[in-house]
Scaffold this active site. Structure first.
Site, mmCIF file in Angstrom:
data_model
loop_
_atom_site.group_PDB
_atom_site.id
_atom_site.type_symbol
_atom_site.label_atom_id
_atom_site.label_comp_id
_atom_site.label_asym_id
_atom_site.label_seq_id
_atom_site.Cartn_x
_atom_site.Cartn_y
_atom_site.Cartn_z
ATOM 1 N N GLU A 1 13.421 -82.893 143.401
ATOM 2 C CA GLU A 1 12.998 -83.786 144.478
ATOM 3 C C GLU A 1 13.809 -85.086 144.437
ATOM 4 O OE1 GLU A 1 8.834 -84.080 144.367
ATOM 5 O OE2 GLU A 1 8.698 -84.649 146.466
ATOM 6 N N ARG B 1 6.624 -74.226 130.944
ATOM 7 C CA ARG B 1 5.437 -73.401 131.230
ATOM 8 C C ARG B 1 5.802 -71.955 131.502
ATOM 9 N NH1 ARG B 1 3.547 -76.763 135.623
ATOM 10 N NH2 ARG B 1 5.322 -78.077 135.116
HETATM 11 P P1 AMP Z 1 10.772 -76.143 141.961
HETATM 12 O O1 AMP Z 1 10.627 -77.208 142.989
HETATM 13 O O2 AMP Z 1 10.330 -74.781 142.486
HETATM 14 O O3 AMP Z 1 12.152 -76.092 141.371
HETATM 15 O O4 AMP Z 1 9.764 -76.520 140.804
HETATM 16 C C1 AMP Z 1 10.197 -77.226 139.702
HETATM 17 C C2 AMP Z 1 9.339 -76.964 138.480
HETATM 18 O O5 AMP Z 1 8.276 -77.884 138.518
HETATM 19 C C3 AMP Z 1 8.769 -75.560 138.357
HETATM 20 O O6 AMP Z 1 9.047 -75.074 137.059
HETATM 21 C C4 AMP Z 1 7.285 -75.732 138.569
HETATM 22 O O7 AMP Z 1 6.574 -75.098 137.525
HETATM 23 C C5 AMP Z 1 7.043 -77.226 138.508
HETATM 24 N N1 AMP Z 1 6.285 -77.713 139.662
HETATM 25 C C6 AMP Z 1 6.771 -78.129 140.838
HETATM 26 N N2 AMP Z 1 5.804 -78.543 141.661
HETATM 27 C C7 AMP Z 1 4.649 -78.372 140.974
HETATM 28 C C8 AMP Z 1 3.261 -78.603 141.287
HETATM 29 N N3 AMP Z 1 2.865 -79.096 142.465
HETATM 30 N N4 AMP Z 1 2.346 -78.307 140.342
HETATM 31 C C9 AMP Z 1 2.727 -77.813 139.142
HETATM 32 N N5 AMP Z 1 3.999 -77.583 138.798
HETATM 33 C C10 AMP Z 1 4.953 -77.848 139.701
#
Ligand code: AMP
Length: 175
Positions: free
Chosen positions: A100, A63
């Site tokens: 996660e 995205r």
């Molecule tokens: P991060 O935990 O910041 O590394 O997020 C991992 C990826 O997953 C990122 O590219 C976000 O775009 C996507 N992402 C994580 N959590 C969400 C959420 N609640 N809704 C949409 N996209 C998410």
């Protein structure tokens, strides 16, 4: 304008796993005026004359490509794709980071950025910050100056900003 952008997001509970509230951007993408407004707002701080001009925009698969490509075109600069492991054909630099559950690897072509080039890094959502931290690290490893890390949405309660400490972090919508 921010209210309109917010109306273009759809909350999907328990996706992709129980307890996660997924921010679905597809309604925003389907509305050309909203999509353009989001790209314009993400590009605004880096327009010519802003003092924060960039040479390149980088985006993280998948995205981050959508907004990153739009912002690169809006600013008249090139776009650098940062991809999941095994997708890029030339020699790469790679970074492993924690999700996660488990780990993931992202890669970038090692000649995608010249040392000293100024780069704006984009993704749609800042959650825990692991993805953006790894992506910024790749850019910096090849000598880029990460001018800013920008997101459409920040999930502030996950404190992703802390993992990007020392960098300029911007988001249009904070939850
Ligand atoms: P991060 O935990 O910041 O590394 O997020 C991992 C990826 O997953 C990122 O590219 C976000 O775009 C996507 N992402 C994580 N959590 C969400 C959420 N609640 N809704 C949409 N996209 C998410």
């Amino acid at each position: 304008m921010l209210q309109k952008l917010e109306a273009g997001l759809r909350d999907i509970p328990d996706y992709p796993s129980p307890g996660i509230l997924f921010k679905d951007i597809t309604p925003l993408l389907a509305d050309p005026a909203l999509f353009a407004a989001a790209v314009d707002a993400l590009a605004a701080a880096h327009r010519p004359g802003s003092g924060a001009e960039v040479d390149l925009v980088a985006g993280v698969e998948a995205r981050g490509f959508i907004f990153g490509a739009g912002v690169a075109l809006a600013l008249g600069v090139g776009f650098v794709p940062i991809r999941k492991k095994g997708k890029l054909p030339h020699t790469t630099v790679s970074a492993e980071y924690t999700l996660e559950y488990g780990t993931a690897v992202i890669e970038m072509h090692d000649d995608a950025v010249r040392p000293g080039q100024r780069v704006l890094l984009l993704d749609d959502v800042l959650a825990t910050g692991g993805t953006a931290e790894a992506a910024a690290g790749l850019l910096e490893r090849v000598g880029a100056e990460v001018v800013s890390v920008a997101f459409l949405v920040e999930l502030g309660f996950l404190n992703g900003r802390e993992r990007l400490a020392g960098r300029d972090v911007k988001s249009l919508l904070n939850y």
